[in-house]
Design an enzyme around this catalytic site. Structure first.
Site, PDB file in Angstrom:
ATOM      1  N   ARG A 199     -21.037 -40.330 -17.575  1.00 44.32           N
ATOM      2  CA  ARG A 199     -22.271 -39.957 -18.258  1.00 44.32           C
ATOM      3  C   ARG A 199     -22.266 -38.553 -18.848  1.00 44.32           C
ATOM      4  O   ARG A 199     -23.252 -38.171 -19.502  1.00 44.32           O
ATOM      5  CB  ARG A 199     -23.473 -40.158 -17.332  1.00 44.32           C
ATOM      6  N   THR A 204     -19.258 -41.034 -11.483  1.00 47.29           N
ATOM      7  CA  THR A 204     -19.589 -41.305 -12.879  1.00 47.29           C
ATOM      8  C   THR A 204     -20.629 -40.343 -13.439  1.00 47.29           C
ATOM      9  O   THR A 204     -20.846 -40.322 -14.651  1.00 47.29           O
ATOM     10  CB  THR A 204     -20.158 -42.736 -13.012  1.00 47.29           C
ATOM     11  N   GLY A 254     -20.325 -45.686  -4.882  1.00 47.40           N
ATOM     12  CA  GLY A 254     -19.505 -46.487  -3.966  1.00 47.40           C
ATOM     13  C   GLY A 254     -20.289 -47.342  -2.988  1.00 47.40           C
ATOM     14  O   GLY A 254     -19.695 -48.081  -2.206  1.00 47.40           O
ATOM     15  N   TRP A 274     -25.250 -41.320  -7.606  1.00 47.79           N
ATOM     16  CA  TRP A 274     -24.457 -41.493  -8.817  1.00 47.79           C
ATOM     17  C   TRP A 274     -25.137 -41.102 -10.122  1.00 47.79           C
ATOM     18  O   TRP A 274     -24.639 -41.423 -11.197  1.00 47.79           O
ATOM     19  CB  TRP A 274     -23.939 -42.941  -8.898  1.00 47.79           C
ATOM     20  N   ASN A 297     -28.788 -47.478  -3.003  1.00 43.79           N
ATOM     21  CA  ASN A 297     -29.035 -48.587  -2.080  1.00 43.79           C
ATOM     22  C   ASN A 297     -28.257 -48.479  -0.771  1.00 43.79           C
ATOM     23  O   ASN A 297     -27.184 -47.897  -0.716  1.00 43.79           O
ATOM     24  CB  ASN A 297     -28.647 -49.906  -2.758  1.00 43.79           C
ATOM     25  N   ASP A 335     -31.277 -54.058  -3.836  1.00 40.48           N
ATOM     26  CA  ASP A 335     -30.429 -53.191  -4.667  1.00 40.48           C
ATOM     27  C   ASP A 335     -31.256 -52.245  -5.533  1.00 40.48           C
ATOM     28  O   ASP A 335     -30.859 -51.891  -6.638  1.00 40.48           O
ATOM     29  CB  ASP A 335     -29.507 -54.050  -5.564  1.00 40.48           C
ATOM     30  N   ASP A 338     -31.720 -49.083  -6.070  1.00 45.40           N
ATOM     31  CA  ASP A 338     -31.283 -47.680  -5.993  1.00 45.40           C
ATOM     32  C   ASP A 338     -32.360 -46.775  -6.577  1.00 45.40           C
ATOM     33  O   ASP A 338     -32.942 -47.100  -7.617  1.00 45.40           O
ATOM     34  CB  ASP A 338     -30.053 -47.438  -6.871  1.00 45.40           C
ATOM     35  N   ARG A 385     -37.100 -47.861  -9.595  1.00 46.45           N
ATOM     36  CA  ARG A 385     -36.522 -49.183  -9.805  1.00 46.45           C
ATOM     37  C   ARG A 385     -37.356 -50.275  -9.159  1.00 46.45           C
ATOM     38  O   ARG A 385     -37.393 -51.416  -9.631  1.00 46.45           O
ATOM     39  CB  ARG A 385     -35.117 -49.184  -9.202  1.00 46.45           C
TER      40      ARG A 385
END
Lengths: 526, 251
Positions: free
Chosen positions: A125, A169, A185, A235, A253, A296, A298, A323
């Site tokens: 990014r 990332t 990860g 991330w 998550n 999930d 996050d 989210r």
């Protein structure tokens, strides 16, 4: 025009080969520069530039296109320093381009290990910059330093072992003399953390583990030894308040993502907003959006910092469109929750209770037979940058209205393999996306512009009263910040996964956005 | 002369080996398909959706543009497709074979043993009116998908489902829509593409029509496919079996 030319001359006297701490604190005050992922430390992604505005944006034209030639999701925000664009791409490619013509000055590519599993695309990014070096994280969990002028590798450290499933990332965040770096990860059952490296020596200054050990604060929210593979990745780049001396960062998550059977407990500090002391790495406060999550969801979002008047008092706020479908506004000094309301259709929680915890509804867990839940795994919004216009007082969020049938199953941990414990089915044609202008003091949606499929592009706000963004069908658009009217668009032909940015070059304002495998520069005609 | 016989045997052997290489020596038992599903849902479903009908990645139950042998499919999976978002998937040869078997189970060919294909053909071009919307070998209509190879590309259960409940699954490019223009004209058709500002359809008269959304008052996605359901009112059981046999033979 004259005003901008004067500022430009003043800035150019302190030539951009050495980006100082003060330069980073100045943020977007230097019109020819964009020095950090979100534009400045506040994460508002709001540019003071107003040459392009509602009355002329319909004449916006393509100045140049740089074709990277690298397949993959192009998620980066470029940095611009005095006429040079610095941008990273998929598979740890990176380029320096002439901002006027889009022509390449140098190209760097990392040598990545041949067999490497990462979730969600081999993306990057963006850079961070400090002094005469650019900093980039890599898919095999390294932090690399490149020379600004040549792109040569002038330093590097291993963040952690990619064979355990770690990857990186996010664009790093430079805070004072440290390079703060997040890790990915959790989809592979890693234990998450946030690292700060001393810029001069490359030594690790501190590591904040997002997953505490038993005995540590929050350590009692994990059953047995499930904390060892707890997840909680960091991330996406965070934000920083220099006056409070706090870094704000989102965590991801817990693992396995969709099956919570073997990790009973709230699973701190996954799916949280954490406020960290940048000097020591100590946790000052936290808020967990989705305790013991199995969807999930996050919380890797840009924590947007803004000062607004609440009940007649000027307050220091941080807001997050999460989210999980709820919008949250906090006092960023201490984490006091001021607003918590849905901004999309949700089915999993009745409301956020007075104690700050969601009141979870029955039938909102994944099952072996499948359970329909709103929103889907990608959520009400995702990592894409929102932007905030202090004049309109609105946060511009790329929102998603998608439900899914969630399934869970037992999953055995195996190092280097995905550790999800489930998945979901999203119906192909139902659901949609929208650009939503949200009032952070009430979570009300003031206006929206619908997309036929959900967008994953971020937004840019400008003092020209515009919101720039992209969509999944390939359109770059400019909207009136107050009314949401679409004032201009360009069909670029491929999905857009990045957020736009803007800068002055000479006496002209440019907007840059990654679209498909291209970096596209837009400007007004001469 | 003996040399020629030996040469013939060698050529035959080589042929058999090559032919065997084109198809993976695999077991396509339900257990193998189940194994393939388990791998698929962990390694593939994130992009291709849990039901393989596509999300950010392609719909794998759709007609594929290229005819691939099992070995080619296995290579594609483990090496990815360069220049696209499909990455190499780390699998050993047994795992790959299972995934291939699972993918094949989602598709054709259709195996149908009952029914008269000649009668089915007559129904296709006559009473059942399939040819009004579907083409076979260059003849027929354009509103629905081309069915020239439908028996190769689709399984028997898929064909049965489509005939009975066509609205259950509509392939991309055939979503039924109703548009109303600013001047009040109502246009029904199938959507070829759409973005926030434009929509491209084929109308019921097979005209390709392109619209700017600013010229439209309303766009509605229709619940029911433009294809009618072939229930017992439309076709008798015998006729249904004949049509199915004909379609299965379109390879």
């Amino acid at each position: 025009m004259k005003k901008f030319a004067l500022i430009l001359i003043t800035v150019q006297l302190s030539f951009g080969q050495n980006i100082t701490t003060q330069d980073l604190l100045n943020g977007l005050k230097a019109p020819a520069r964009w020095l950090t992922y979100s534009g400045d430390y506040s994460g508002q992604r709001h540019s003071p530039l107003s040459q392009i505005e509602a009355s002329n944006v319909s004449r916006l034209k393509t100045a140049w296109i740089f074709q990277t030639g690298v397949a993959g999701k192009f998620e980066a925000t470029p940095l611009v320093i005095d006429g040079v664009v610095y941008v990273t791409g998929p598979e740890n490619h990176a380029w320096a381009l002439d901002a006027k013509s889009g022509r390449e000055i140098w190209h760097h590519v990392d040598n990545l290990p041949p067999s490497m599993d990462v979730c969600c695309g081999k993306v990057n990014r963006g850079f961070a910059v400090y002094r005469d070096k650019l900093y980039m994280t890599t898919l095999d969990a390294n932090l690399v330093a490149l020379d600004l002028k040549t792109g040569s590798v002038v330093g590097g450290v291993i963040i952690d072992d990619y064979k355990k499933g770690y990857s990186a990332t996010a664009a790093p965040l430079v805070v004072k003399d440290k390079i703060v770096v997040g890790i990915a990860g959790a989809d592979y059952g890693t234990r998450g953390f946030l690292d700060a490296f001393d810029a001069a020596s490359g030594k690790l200054a501190w590591r904040f583990w997002t997953i505490p050990k038993p005995g540590e604060p929050g350590g009692d929210t994990w059953a047995a030894n499930s904390w060892e593979r707890g997840g909680g990745s960091t991330w996406l780049t965070g934000t920083y308040d220099p006056e409070l001396n706090l870094i704000y960062w989102g965590t991801g998550n817990p693992a396995p993502n969709l099956n919570g059977a073997n990790r009973q407990g709230d699973n701190l500090f996954t799916n949280s907003l954490v406020a960290i002391d940048p000097d020591s790495g100590k946790l000052r406060w936290h808020y967990q959006f989705t305790p013991h999550d199995t969807h999930d969801w996050d919380a890797n979002h840009i924590p947007v910092l803004a000062d607004m008047t609440v009940g007649g008092i000027k307050r220091r706020l941080v807001f997050v469109a999460n989210r999980n479908g709820f919008f949250y506004t906090f006092d960023r000094t201490n984490g006091e929750l001021l607003v918590a309301k849905p901004y999309i259709r949700t089915s999993w929680a009745k409301e956020i209770g007075r104690n700050g915890k969601p009141v979870v509804l029955p039938g909102s867990e994944p099952t072996e037979k499948g359970q329909l839940i709103c929103p889907d795994m990608d959520g009400g919004t995702n990592w894409m940058s929102p932007s905030f216009n202090p004049d309109s007082g609105l946060l511009y969020v790329t929102a998603r209205e998608v439900c899914a049938t969630y399934y869970s199953w037992p999953e055995e941990y195996k190092q280097g393999n995905t550790y999800w414990g489930g998945n979901s089915v999203r119906p192909r044609n139902s659901g949609y996306g929208a650009l939503r202008a949200i009032d952070p003091l009430t979570a009300e949606v003031k206006w929206e512009f619908r997309y036929p499929t959900p967008s994953m592009a971020g937004t840019l706000s400008t003092a020209g009263g515009l919101v720039f963004t992209g969509d999944m069908e390939g359109n770059i658009s400019a909207f009136d910040a107050r009314t949401g009217k679409n004032l201009w668009h360009l069909q670029t032909g491929a999905p857009i996964y990045a957020a736009p940015m803007t800068f002055m070059l000479g006496d002209k304002q440019y907007v840059l956005i990654a679209a498909g495998v291209n970096l596209i520069a837009l400007t007004l005609p001469a | 002369m003996r040399t020629t016989a030996a040469q013939t045997i060698i050529v035959l052997l080589l042929f058999c080996i090559c032919a065997a290489g084109a198809q993976l020596p695999y077991d396509d038992s339900p257990a193998a398909v189940e194994q393939g599903l388990r791998i698929f849902r962990t390694k593939c479903a994130r992009c291709h959706n849990l039901n393989a009908q596509g999300y950010t990645g392609r719909d794998l139950t759709q007609q594929w543009k290229r005819k691939l042998t099992d070995a080619q499919l296995a290579t594609l999976i483990t090496q990815g497709i360069p220049g696209t978002a499909m990455p190499p998937i780390k699998l050993d040869s047994t795992q790959t074979a299972h995934v291939v078997v699972y993918l094949r189970s989602l598709r054709g060919p259709a195996r149908v043993d009952t029914g008269d294909p000649k009668k089915g053909e007559a129904l296709f071009w006559g009473k059942a009116e399939c040819s009004k919307c579907h083409m076979v070998r260059g003849r027929g209509g354009r509103l629905g998908p081309d069915l020239t190879q439908v028996g190769f590309l689709r399984s028997k259960s898929f064909l049965i489902r489509e005939l009975r409940n066509p609205s259950d699954y509509v392939p991309r490019g055939y979503d039924p829509v109703m548009l109303v223009t600013n001047s009040g004209e109502r246009v029904k058709g199938v959507r070829k593409n759409e973005d926030a500002f434009s929509i491209q359809i084929m109308d019921e008269n097979e005209n390709l029509r392109m619209f700017e959304k600013s010229d439209l008052r309303d766009i509605s996605q229709l619940d029911q496919s433009l294809m009618p359901a072939y229930d017992p009112d439309r076709l008798s059981e015998a006729e249904y079996n004949d049509l199915l046999r004909y379609l299965a033979g379109l390879q």
